[in-house]
Design an enzyme around this catalytic site. Structure first.
Site, mmCIF file in Angstrom:
data_model
loop_
_atom_site.group_PDB
_atom_site.id
_atom_site.type_symbol
_atom_site.label_atom_id
_atom_site.label_comp_id
_atom_site.label_asym_id
_atom_site.label_seq_id
_atom_site.Cartn_x
_atom_site.Cartn_y
_atom_site.Cartn_z
ATOM 1 N N GLY A 55 0.976 -0.803 -0.050
ATOM 2 C CA GLY A 55 0.360 -0.368 -0.128
ATOM 3 C C GLY A 55 0.805 1.341 -0.079
ATOM 4 O O GLY A 55 1.711 0.818 0.076
ATOM 5 N N GLU A 56 0.042 2.448 -0.155
ATOM 6 C CA GLU A 56 0.641 3.773 -0.178
ATOM 7 C C GLU A 56 -0.484 4.405 0.822
ATOM 8 O O GLU A 56 -0.898 5.063 0.800
ATOM 9 C CB GLU A 56 0.642 4.029 -1.588
ATOM 10 C CG GLU A 56 1.746 4.948 -1.550
ATOM 11 C CD GLU A 56 2.864 5.720 -3.163
ATOM 12 O OE1 GLU A 56 2.175 5.174 -3.521
ATOM 13 O OE2 GLU A 56 3.414 5.413 -2.900
ATOM 14 N N PHE A 59 3.519 9.202 4.260
ATOM 15 C CA PHE A 59 4.588 8.867 3.923
ATOM 16 C C PHE A 59 5.655 8.482 2.593
ATOM 17 O O PHE A 59 6.643 8.122 3.148
ATOM 18 C CB PHE A 59 5.131 8.565 5.653
ATOM 19 C CG PHE A 59 4.498 9.580 6.271
ATOM 20 C CD1 PHE A 59 4.413 10.384 6.774
ATOM 21 C CD2 PHE A 59 3.487 8.312 6.962
ATOM 22 C CE1 PHE A 59 4.489 10.741 8.125
ATOM 23 C CE2 PHE A 59 2.571 9.537 8.332
ATOM 24 C CZ PHE A 59 3.369 11.042 8.041
ATOM 25 N N VAL A 62 4.235 1.142 1.269
ATOM 26 C CA VAL A 62 4.509 0.003 2.327
ATOM 27 C C VAL A 62 5.098 -1.387 1.060
ATOM 28 O O VAL A 62 4.107 -2.062 0.680
ATOM 29 C CB VAL A 62 3.216 -0.119 3.192
ATOM 30 C CG1 VAL A 62 3.853 -1.223 3.905
ATOM 31 C CG2 VAL A 62 3.629 0.613 4.199
ATOM 32 N N ASP A 174 -2.734 11.035 13.660
ATOM 33 C CA ASP A 174 -3.173 10.310 12.600
ATOM 34 C C ASP A 174 -3.934 9.207 13.314
ATOM 35 O O ASP A 174 -3.868 7.884 12.657
ATOM 36 C CB ASP A 174 -1.652 10.349 11.501
ATOM 37 C CG ASP A 174 -2.399 9.961 10.343
ATOM 38 O OD1 ASP A 174 -3.954 10.400 9.880
ATOM 39 O OD2 ASP A 174 -1.620 9.559 9.294
HETATM 40 N N1 LIG Z 1 3.440 -4.340 9.385
HETATM 41 C C1 LIG Z 1 1.975 -3.996 8.261
HETATM 42 N N2 LIG Z 1 1.753 -5.613 7.752
HETATM 43 C C2 LIG Z 1 0.762 -5.612 6.919
HETATM 44 N N3 LIG Z 1 0.429 -4.482 5.815
HETATM 45 C C3 LIG Z 1 0.607 -3.358 6.118
HETATM 46 C C4 LIG Z 1 1.652 -3.160 7.131
HETATM 47 N N4 LIG Z 1 2.035 -1.284 7.761
HETATM 48 C C5 LIG Z 1 1.069 -0.729 6.378
HETATM 49 N N5 LIG Z 1 0.555 -1.825 5.904
HETATM 50 C C6 LIG Z 1 -0.422 -1.623 4.700
HETATM 51 O O1 LIG Z 1 0.393 -0.851 4.020
HETATM 52 C C7 LIG Z 1 -0.477 0.583 4.081
HETATM 53 C C8 LIG Z 1 -0.162 1.680 2.998
HETATM 54 O O2 LIG Z 1 0.284 1.928 4.634
HETATM 55 P P1 LIG Z 1 0.795 2.972 5.365
HETATM 56 O O3 LIG Z 1 0.604 3.393 6.352
HETATM 57 O O4 LIG Z 1 1.925 3.453 4.744
HETATM 58 O O5 LIG Z 1 -0.169 4.138 4.643
HETATM 59 P P2 LIG Z 1 -1.737 4.934 5.608
HETATM 60 O O6 LIG Z 1 -1.822 4.321 6.449
HETATM 61 O O7 LIG Z 1 -2.830 4.740 4.229
HETATM 62 O O8 LIG Z 1 -2.010 6.232 5.643
HETATM 63 P P3 LIG Z 1 -1.227 7.775 6.936
HETATM 64 O O9 LIG Z 1 0.511 7.247 5.979
HETATM 65 O O10 LIG Z 1 -1.480 7.978 6.841
HETATM 66 O O11 LIG Z 1 -0.285 5.966 7.721
HETATM 67 C C9 LIG Z 1 -2.314 0.291 5.034
HETATM 68 O O12 LIG Z 1 -3.253 0.705 4.888
HETATM 69 C C10 LIG Z 1 -1.820 -1.429 5.533
HETATM 70 O O13 LIG Z 1 -2.867 -1.524 4.758
#
Ligand SMILES: Nc1ncnc2c1ncn2[C@@H]1O[C@H](COP(=O)(O)OP(=O)(O)OP(=O)(O)O)[C@@H](O)[C@H]1O
Ligand SMILES: [Mg+2]
Length: 393
Positions: A55-56, A59, A62, A174
């Protein structure tokens, strides 16, 4: 000392082993960091291949990865343009890395070198709460009521730990469904706490990702940038409503008018039509008493006046109390979750006195479950939305 020596990971499979190039900011006794090279992270994520991208967010992207030892990791690759200087970044990540709680997604390690800023976490197989509520999986295998109650309690406990126990105390800033991740047993782990510290002052995360976050923002934060723990409480209230209703925090009505989830829920709450707030995907399989309590807690949390909102510690107490003493037996399936919360409270130093207070509150709520705190409109400089004392009389 070269920054490259600060790129460490503490992994379960490596726990207990020594770290030859340990940074000066970590201690083997407090926290077992272990070297994790850029090469290893590149290998684990197949050079950040698009197929590995989970995902994205605001920041950066991921990526899923597998370490040479076989463990699954998630690697967040920060957008370099907003990264802090290497040393500053490294110090702050290590501070965040020391925060440990079963409902928080702790940092396993990081890499800071050249233009790369990488943060390593345990991979959460059941991904985010957002995906489970609104994604395809949410349609095919929706979370059941007990899972939702456990998620509410667990994520509240994690945030309460950040606010009241972590040293230094941490305001998340957040809180939202995509930042609540679910482990293999659907235990919630609040992620991305303290992230505001990882980007340079003055670079707003919100400017990059207003849409996803907007519905969770406390009015005083959205309008005046006033940040406090109570902003997190507000966001958590929105998250609670989202969790029980299965609706997004903001929806677009025909004609383009936007309505937030509080505005949507309020008319039902005012008329005591709690069951209409429950996610239709639950098919009516909801504990009515618990549902009402969760919604009342959510409405307290989303009070327009920050000073009327409960502290996170109180939120945990109210959610626990709202399980209903008479329903404890029926909650056998979430017993594990309850035990966890009890442990949590012990760890938070709540102990007997607090439990007694909670029982008293529970009794009070039994008598007048609709009672919400009355706002003093004049004392609150930052009151924007109407307060909640008008509802549900
Ligand atoms: N440790 C993890 N294990 C599994 N999936 C994850 C993990 N960390 C992030 N993700 C997945 O990646 C996606 C993107 O995470 P990310 O934290 O970059 O963005 P966000 O949560 O949508 O926004 P923000 O940047 O505000 O946190 C998440 O929605 C989640 O589904
Ligand atoms: Mg996130």
């Amino acid at each position: 000392m070269k920054i490259r020596e600060l790129c460490c990971v503490s992994s379960r499979e490596h726990e207990g082993s020594s770290c030859p190039s340990r940074s000066s900011t970590s201690s083997i006794h407090e926290y077992p960091w272990e070297i994790f090279t850029l090469k290893e992270l590149l290998h684990a994520t197949n050079h950040f291949h698009n197929n590995n991208k989970i995902g994205e967010g605001g920041f950066g992207a991921v990526y899923w990865g597998r370490t040479t030892a076989g463990g699954e990791i998630a690697v967040k690759r920060l957008k370099t343009m907003t990264s802090k200087a290497e040393m500053e970044f490294a110090v702050e990540v290590e501070v965040l890395g020391r925060v440990r709680h079963k409902n928080l997604l702790g940092l396993r390690g990081y890499y800071a070198g050249g233009n790369e800023r990488l943060i390593v976490y345990d991979y959460m197989p059941n991904r985010s709460l957002a995906g489970n509520l609104h994604g395809r999986i949410g349609q095919e295998a929706p979370l059941n009521w007990r899972q939702r109650v456990r998620i509410a309690l667990g994520s509240a406990a994690g945030i309460a730990y950040l606010h009241h126990e972590a040293n230094p105390h941490i305001i998340h800033r957040d809180i939202k469904a995509s930042n609540v991740l679910l482990d293999a047993t659907f235990r919630p782990r609040v992620a991305d706490f303290g992230f505001a510290k990882l980007i340079p002052d003055g670079v707003s995360h919100l400017t990059t990702r207003v849409k996803g976050t907007l519905g969770y923002l406390a009015p005083e934060y959205a309008m005046w940038g006033k940040v406090s723990e109570s902003c997190d409480v507000y966001s958590f209230g929105i998250l609670l409503l989202e969790l029980v209703a299965g609706r997004r925090p903001i929806e677009k009505l025909p004609g383009g008018v936007k309505r937030d989830i509080v505005q949507w829920a309020m008319p039902f709450a005012e008329r005591g039509r709690w069951e209409e707030i429950a996610d239709p995907k639950l098919g009516g399989k909801v504990d009515a008493v618990q549902l009402r309590n969760v919604v009342i807690v959510a409405l307290k949390c989303t009070d327009g006046c920050p000073e009327n909102r409960p502290a996170m510690r109180e939120v945990v107490g109210m959610l626990r109390a709202g399980l209903g003493a008479r329903r404890k037996k029926e909650m056998a399936a979430v017993a594990e979750g309850e035990e966890e919360e009890e442990e949590e409270e012990e760890a938070m130093g709540v102990k007997e006195e607090k439990k007694k207070k909670v029982r008293e509150e529970e009794e009070e709520e039994e008598e007048d479950p609709m009672m919400l705190s009355t706002a003093d409109e004049h004392s609150a400089h930052y009151c924007i939305r109407e307060n909640r004392s008008m509802i549900m009389r």
